[in-house]
Write a protein that holds these residues in place. Structure first.
Motif, mmCIF file in Angstrom:
data_model
loop_
_atom_site.group_PDB
_atom_site.id
_atom_site.type_symbol
_atom_site.label_atom_id
_atom_site.label_comp_id
_atom_site.label_asym_id
_atom_site.label_seq_id
_atom_site.Cartn_x
_atom_site.Cartn_y
_atom_site.Cartn_z
ATOM 1 N N ASN A 255 0.941 -1.236 -0.216
ATOM 2 C CA ASN A 255 0.000 0.026 -0.098
ATOM 3 C C ASN A 255 0.883 1.111 0.032
ATOM 4 O OD1 ASN A 255 0.814 -0.478 2.436
ATOM 5 N ND2 ASN A 255 -0.986 -0.336 3.284
ATOM 6 N N ARG A 256 0.136 2.317 -0.264
ATOM 7 C CA ARG A 256 1.090 3.624 -0.309
ATOM 8 C C ARG A 256 1.536 3.992 0.761
ATOM 9 N NH1 ARG A 256 -3.193 3.220 -3.681
ATOM 10 N NH2 ARG A 256 -2.934 3.521 -6.029
ATOM 11 N N ARG B 291 -4.358 9.269 -1.477
ATOM 12 C CA ARG B 291 -5.149 9.352 -0.291
ATOM 13 C C ARG B 291 -6.696 8.358 -0.636
ATOM 14 N NH1 ARG B 291 -4.040 14.412 3.775
ATOM 15 N NH2 ARG B 291 -2.043 13.898 4.091
ATOM 16 N N ALA B 292 -7.104 9.189 -1.765
ATOM 17 C CA ALA B 292 -8.480 8.792 -2.096
ATOM 18 C C ALA B 292 -8.396 7.143 -2.517
ATOM 19 C CB ALA B 292 -8.817 9.460 -3.006
ATOM 20 N N LYS B 293 -7.316 6.843 -3.227
ATOM 21 C CA LYS B 293 -7.207 5.616 -3.738
ATOM 22 C C LYS B 293 -6.900 4.375 -2.642
ATOM 23 C CE LYS B 293 -5.144 6.526 -8.338
ATOM 24 N NZ LYS B 293 -4.095 6.907 -9.178
ATOM 25 N N GLU B 294 -6.312 5.018 -1.571
ATOM 26 C CA GLU B 294 -6.218 4.203 -0.381
ATOM 27 C C GLU B 294 -7.560 4.058 0.287
ATOM 28 O OE1 GLU B 294 -3.550 2.227 1.114
ATOM 29 O OE2 GLU B 294 -2.844 2.405 -0.818
ATOM 30 N N MET C 287 -14.923 8.275 -8.267
ATOM 31 C CA MET C 287 -13.873 9.464 -8.129
ATOM 32 C C MET C 287 -13.956 10.493 -9.286
ATOM 33 S SD MET C 287 -9.861 8.715 -7.437
ATOM 34 C CE MET C 287 -10.047 7.335 -6.518
ATOM 35 N N TYR C 288 -14.096 11.809 -8.817
ATOM 36 C CA TYR C 288 -14.115 12.861 -9.790
ATOM 37 C C TYR C 288 -12.824 13.788 -9.643
ATOM 38 C CZ TYR C 288 -18.978 12.255 -10.109
ATOM 39 O OH TYR C 288 -20.411 11.486 -10.397
ATOM 40 N N LYS C 289 -12.004 13.846 -10.529
ATOM 41 C CA LYS C 289 -10.881 14.776 -10.538
ATOM 42 C C LYS C 289 -11.443 16.205 -10.363
ATOM 43 C CE LYS C 289 -7.584 11.563 -12.252
ATOM 44 N NZ LYS C 289 -6.500 11.245 -12.991
ATOM 45 N N MET D 161 -6.387 16.842 -6.790
ATOM 46 C CA MET D 161 -7.465 16.592 -5.569
ATOM 47 C C MET D 161 -8.504 16.008 -6.505
ATOM 48 S SD MET D 161 -6.482 18.153 -3.025
ATOM 49 C CE MET D 161 -7.769 18.469 -2.062
ATOM 50 N N VAL D 162 -9.146 15.316 -5.758
ATOM 51 C CA VAL D 162 -10.472 14.426 -6.197
ATOM 52 C C VAL D 162 -11.521 14.522 -5.010
ATOM 53 C CG1 VAL D 162 -8.898 12.907 -7.518
ATOM 54 C CG2 VAL D 162 -9.549 12.206 -5.274
#
Length: 180
Positions: free
Chosen positions: A4-5, A37-40, A161-163, A174-175
């Motif tokens: 993980n990141r 962070r959003a991906k995690e 997820m929206y960029k 940011m997303v």
């Protein structure tokens, strides 16, 4: 490639931050943060929703006897006097008993609930005037009662997820992460 990141933090800080973000995301259904962070958070949240979804109908209902203190119109407990073996008087709270229909988790659902509780915090809302805790919000209950039943027929992909573009200060991407 790491599992993980690392997100530029020590392990304990990263775990606490992700726990906070997942709790906030599941409570509000929406989260604005950086892309990494959003991906995690997406990964953790989807796993938790899947755990809850698999156990959503796995409970039993039982009739349970419940006792509670009887109260008067002002909200004070009603006391009655009794005699002890030594002929001394003492006061006892008058109690009422009733049967209540309760939902009891099966062992597998209880295990799933504990797994979820380990990954999220229990939220407290505070009244700013009185500076006291008003309500405790249990995210595990929200997952089982509200979120998981929505996705019962869905096989993954519970988030979107929206960029938004780059943040002004450090140009981080940011997303907005939200539940579908």
């Amino acid at each position: 490639m790491p599992r993980n990141r690392k997100l530029g933090c020590r392990t304990d800080h990263r775990n606490a931050m992700l726990k906070n973000l997942v709790t906030s995301f599941l409570h509000n259904g929406k989260l604005e943060t950086t892309e990494t962070r959003a991906k995690e958070v997406r990964s953790m949240a989807e796993k938790l929703i899947t755990i809850a979804k698999n156990e959503v109908d796995n409970f039993e209902t039982k009739n349970v006897k419940r006792t509670y203190a009887e109260k008067d119109s002002k909200g004070h407990k009603i006391l009655k006097t009794k005699k002890s073996k030594n002929d001394k008087d003492y006061k006892v709270v008058n109690r009422k008993e009733e049967e209540v229909l309760v939902q009891v988790d099966t062992p597998s659902r209880l295990h799933a609930r504990k797994l979820i509780i380990n990954k999220v915090f229990r939220l407290k809302t505070v009244d700013p005037k009185r500076k006291k805790v008003v309500t405790n919000i249990n995210i595990a209950n929200k997952l089982f009662d509200e979120i998981a039943p929505k996705y019962k027929e869905r096989n993954g992909g519970y988030t979107r997820m929206y960029k938004l573009g780059q943040r002004k200060g450090d140009a981080a991407e940011m997303v907005i992460l939200e539940l579908v």
